[in-house]
Enzyme design. Structure first.
Site, short mmCIF file in Angstrom:
data_model
loop_
_atom_site.label_atom_id
_atom_site.label_comp_id
_atom_site.label_asym_id
_atom_site.label_seq_id
_atom_site.Cartn_x
_atom_site.Cartn_y
_atom_site.Cartn_z
N ASP A 126 77.78 -25.06 -41.51
CA ASP A 126 78.57 -26.35 -41.93
C ASP A 126 80.03 -26.54 -41.28
O ASP A 126 80.86 -25.73 -41.91
CB ASP A 126 78.58 -26.53 -43.54
N ASP A 138 81.30 -29.89 -46.04
CA ASP A 138 80.82 -31.02 -46.89
C ASP A 138 79.41 -30.39 -47.57
O ASP A 138 78.79 -30.88 -48.44
CB ASP A 138 80.57 -32.39 -46.32
N HIS A 166 60.13 -23.72 -41.85
CA HIS A 166 60.91 -24.52 -42.87
C HIS A 166 59.95 -24.75 -44.00
O HIS A 166 60.31 -25.25 -45.00
CB HIS A 166 61.43 -25.76 -42.27
N ASP A 167 58.51 -24.56 -43.74
CA ASP A 167 57.45 -24.70 -44.80
C ASP A 167 56.97 -23.65 -45.60
O ASP A 167 56.15 -23.51 -46.36
CB ASP A 167 56.33 -25.62 -44.16
N GLU A 174 52.10 -29.26 -34.64
CA GLU A 174 51.66 -28.96 -36.15
C GLU A 174 50.36 -29.55 -36.27
O GLU A 174 50.13 -30.54 -36.54
CB GLU A 174 52.98 -29.22 -37.22
N ASP A 178 75.41 -29.05 -39.93
CA ASP A 178 75.36 -30.22 -39.23
C ASP A 178 75.16 -29.95 -37.76
O ASP A 178 75.11 -28.71 -37.33
CB ASP A 178 76.75 -30.95 -39.31
N ASP A 218 62.39 -32.66 -33.40
CA ASP A 218 61.00 -32.80 -34.26
C ASP A 218 60.37 -34.20 -33.84
O ASP A 218 61.49 -35.08 -33.82
CB ASP A 218 61.43 -32.42 -35.70
N ASN A 263 82.09 -28.78 -41.26
CA ASN A 263 83.23 -29.99 -41.91
C ASN A 263 83.41 -29.58 -43.43
O ASN A 263 83.95 -30.47 -43.97
CB ASN A 263 82.88 -31.47 -41.34
N ASP A 300 55.10 -33.22 -35.78
CA ASP A 300 54.88 -32.95 -37.11
C ASP A 300 53.51 -33.67 -37.56
O ASP A 300 53.30 -34.76 -37.27
CB ASP A 300 56.06 -33.75 -37.95
#
Length: 563
Positions: A21, A25, A330-331, A257, A29, A98, A23, A200
Site C-alpha cells: 500500500d 489507505d 489467490h483461490d 484457468e 495499489d 488477468d 498511499n 479467468d
C-alpha cells in the site's frame, strides 16, 4: 516442441489489494508494485501476473468488472500502470494482466442498460436471459458461489444467469457482437505493451443450450452448474476464434484457468495450435477436497496420492504441450499449511523442499506472493472476519449439509481463499509494513516472525533459498526444457524424478517425511546443484541418506567411474 520465450520465465503472481500500500489507505495499489520492483528483481522474477485492476465494485475483489478500459481508482490510474510497465521492462520484468471474459459486473454499462430497458436494450442478448417456470427459476443449477444460477430480472418474470456471484452476470458467447467487443478490448491491452494474459474461468463460456434440470446433489435441491456450464461441447469454436482474433496476432503468453478439461483434450488447449500457451491443472491443488468448490467434503490423502496426481499431470501435459506449475494462488490456501500436514513440521526444511519439488517440474513455474517467505494459513474465530464471498457461502452450506458451526468454521480456516489474500509481510512493524493504517483484510499475526526484512538478512532463510531455487533453474537448459521422467513412483514418502535433455541428466529427490530415507544412486558421480541441508559439492556414495524434508538436486557427471 519449438522453444518459446515464455517457457523459461519465472512468473510471480500479485494480488494487488494485498501486496503493498503506497498511499496508506489500507489497500495495495499499482504504485506499490512499482516501488517493490527491486525486490522482485532480486528474487529472480522475470514476469509478474497481476490479478484484476480494472474498474469494479469489488464484490469478488475485481473479478466483477464494470469497465474493461478503466482501472479501479483504489489501485491507481492509467498513468500508474504505464509507469509500471516501463519501469518493470527496465528491470527485465514483463507484465501479464488477468482477463475476465466469462462475465462482467452487474454494474457494467451493458448490464445496466438491460436493467433499465429489459425488453429493448441493444445489450439484451449480451447476457443470458430466460423466463421462469411457474414462478420458479428456469433450472435447478447451483452457482459456483452457492444459490441458484438464476437471479430475477425485476418486474419481468425473467431471470439472468450467473455461474458465479449474482453480481457477476455471464456474458452470452453465442452472440457474435459480444465476442467482437471482447476481442477489441483484448487487443487494446496487448497493444498497450503487456506481455499477455492469465485467462479467468475460460472453460465456462459455453453453456449446454438445452437448459434442462439436473439431479440435485445437495440438501438445497440444486445440482452443480459445472455439469452444464463448464467445458461443454462446442467450446472449441469459441476458443479458436478468440485465439485467431487476438492472441495469435501477438507474441504474447496466455495462461488458461481451465478446470474440468479432461487430459485427452489437453492437445487442443496447449498443443502446437492450442488455444493457450499453457494451462493450470488443479487436480493436485484440490486433492484435499472432493471438489474444488465444496470445501466441507474433506478427503484424507497421503504423499503417494499427491505424487500420483503430480506425475499423471506431468505425463499428460508433456504429451500435449506446456504446463503452468503452481503451489498457491489467490483461490487456494497456503501450500505449507496444506501439503505439510503436521504443524510442528512446517519449517525451513519443509518449505524449501516443497518449493524446489514443484519448481523443477516441466513447465513454467509460478510463485504466489508470500510463498517465497513461507506465509501460512491464518486462524479466524468467526465468520464475520472473512471477506471472501465463496468462504461465506461455503460456511452456510456446510451447516445446511449437517455440520456444526464449529466444524464449518474449521473448514473455512483450512481452505478459505482469504488465506492467501492476507496482506504481505514486508517487516515486523505494525501491519507487517504493508500499510501504516489498518488493512482492508485482517493480517496473519505471524508477520512478526515471518517477513521479508528478517529473511533478507538471514542467509539460511526460505527467501534466500528460493533465490537459489530460481537461479539453479534459470542456469540449466535441462531443468527448463528437459523431459521429465518419474522415479521411485511407489515410494510412500519420497517424490523423485529425472529431467533429461540430450546428454544432460538432473536427478531430483524430495523427502516428504520427518525421518531419514535411504535412496540408491546410480553408480555415478554427481554435482550437487541444490541442497537445503549443508552444502556438498559432489556426491560419490552409492546409497544416500535423505534427511527429513531434504531437497537434493543432482547433476549427473559424464564419467561413470570414481576418480
Amino acid at each position: 516442441m519449438k522453444k518459446k520465450w515464455w517457457q523459461k520465465e519465472v512468473i510471480y503472481q500479485i494480488y494487488p489489494k494485498s501486496f503493498y500500500d503506497s498511499n496508506n489507505d489500507g489497500i495495495g495499489d499499482i504504485k506499490g508494485i512499482t516501488q517493490k520492483l527491486d525486490y522482485l528483481q532480486s528474487l529472480g522474477i522475470t514476469t509478474v501476473w497481476i490479478c484484476p485492476i480494472y474498474k469494479s465494485p469489488m464484490a469478488d475483489n475485481g473479478y466483477d468488472i464494470s469497465d474493461y478500459y478503466q482501472l479501479n481508482p483504489e489501485f491507481g490510474d492509467m498513468k500508474d500502470l504505464d509507469e509500471l510497465i516501463v519501469k518493470a521492462k527496465e528491470k527485465g520484468i514483463k507484465i501479464v494482466l488477468d482477463l475476465v471474459i466469462n462475465h462482467t459486473s452487474d454494474e457494467h454499462p451493458w448490464f445496466q442498460d438491460v436493467l433499465e430497458n429489459p425488453y429493448d436494450s441493444k445489450y439484451r442478448d449480451y447476457y443470458i436471459l430466460k423466463s421462469g417456470k411457474d414462478g420458479h427459476p428456469p433450472t435447478n443449477w447451483r452457482s459456483v458461489f452457492g444459490g441458484n444460477v438464476w437471479e430475477p430480472l425485476k418486474n419481468t418474470g425473467e431471470y439472468y444467469f450467473h455461474s458465479f456471484h449474482k453480481k457477476q452476470p455471464d456474458l452470452n458467447w453465442e452472440n457474435k457482437k459480444v465476442r467482437e467487443d471482447l476481442y477489441k478490448m483484448v487487443n487494446y491491452w496487448l497493444d498497450k505493451g503487456i506481455a499477455g494474459f492469465r485467462v479467468d474461468a475460460i472453460t465456462f463460456i459455453k453453456k449446454d443450450q438445452n437448459y434442462d434440470n439436473i439431479p440435485a446433489d445437495g440438501v438445497d435441491g440444486l445440482g452443480k452448474c459445472t455439469k452444464k456450464t463448464r467445458n461443454q461441447p462446442g467450446i472449441a469454436e469459441f476458443l479458436h476464434e478468440l485465439n485467431d482474433e487476438t492472441f495469435a496476432k501477438y507474441d504474447c503468453v496466455t495462461i488458461g484457468e481451465a478446470p474440468g478439461v479432461p487430459y485427452e483434450q489437453y492437445g487442443d488447449y496447449i498443443g502446437d495450435n492450442g488455444y493457450f500457451s499453457m494451462i493450470f491443472d488443479f487436480r493436485y491443488a484440490d486433492l484435499d477436497v472432493a471438489s474444488g468448490s465444496e470445501w466441507f467434503k474433506r478427503i484424507d490423502w497421503n504423499v503417494l496420492d499427491l505424487k500420483k496426481l503430480i506425475f499423471t499431470s506431468q505425463k499428460e501435459i508433456q504429451k500435449a504441450g506446456w504446463g503452468a506449475n503452481f503451489l498457491e494462488n489467490h483461490d487456494q490456501n497456503r501450500s505449507i499449511s496444506k501439503y505439510i500436514k503436521e504443524e510442528g513440521e512446517r519449517n525451513l526444511y519443509s518449505a524449501t523442499m516443497l518449493g524446489a519439488m514443484f519448481f523443477y517440474l516441466r513447465g513454467t513455474p509460478f510463485i504466489y506472493q508470500g510463498q517465497e517467505i513461507g506465509m501460512t494459513n491464518f486462524k479466524r474465530n468467526s465468520i464475520e472476519e472473512f471477506d471472501d464471498i465463496s468462504s461465506i457461502d461455503q460456511y452456510y452450506r456446510a451447516m445446511d449439509e449437517g455440520f456444526t458451526a464449529e466444524e464449518a468454521l474449521h473448514f473455512m480456516n483450512l481452505r478459505s481463499r482469504d488465506n492467501s489474500r492476507t496482506p504481505f509481510h514486508w517487516n515486523a512493524e505494525e501491519y507487517g509494513g504493508f500499510s501504516k493504517v489498518k488493512p482492508w483484510l485482517g493480517m496473519n499475526e505471524n508477520y512478526k516472525t515471518i517477513n521479508v526484512e528478517q529473511q533478507e538478512q538471514d542467509p539460511d532463510s526460505i527467501l534466500n533459498f528460493y533465490k537459489k531455487i530460481i537461479g539453479v533453474r534459470q542456469a540449466s537448459e535441462c531443468l527448463i526444457y528437459g523431459e521429465l521422467e518419474p522415479i521411485l513412483e511407489e515410494h510412500p514418502t519420497i517424490v523423485a524424478y529425472k529431467r533429461k535433455l540430450e546428454t544432460e541428466e538432473v536427478v531430483c529427490y524430495f523427502n516428504f517425511s520427518d525421518r531419514i530415507q535411504k535412496v540408491e544412486l546410480a553408480d555415478n558421480k554427481y554435482d550437487v546443484l541444490l541442497n537445503n541441508y549443508k552444502e556438498e559439492a559432489t556426491l560419490y556414495e552409492k546409497e544416500h541418506s535423505l534427511q527429513p524434508y531434504q531437497a537434493l538436486v543432482l547433476l549427473k557427471k559424464e564419467e561413470s567411474h570414481h576418480e
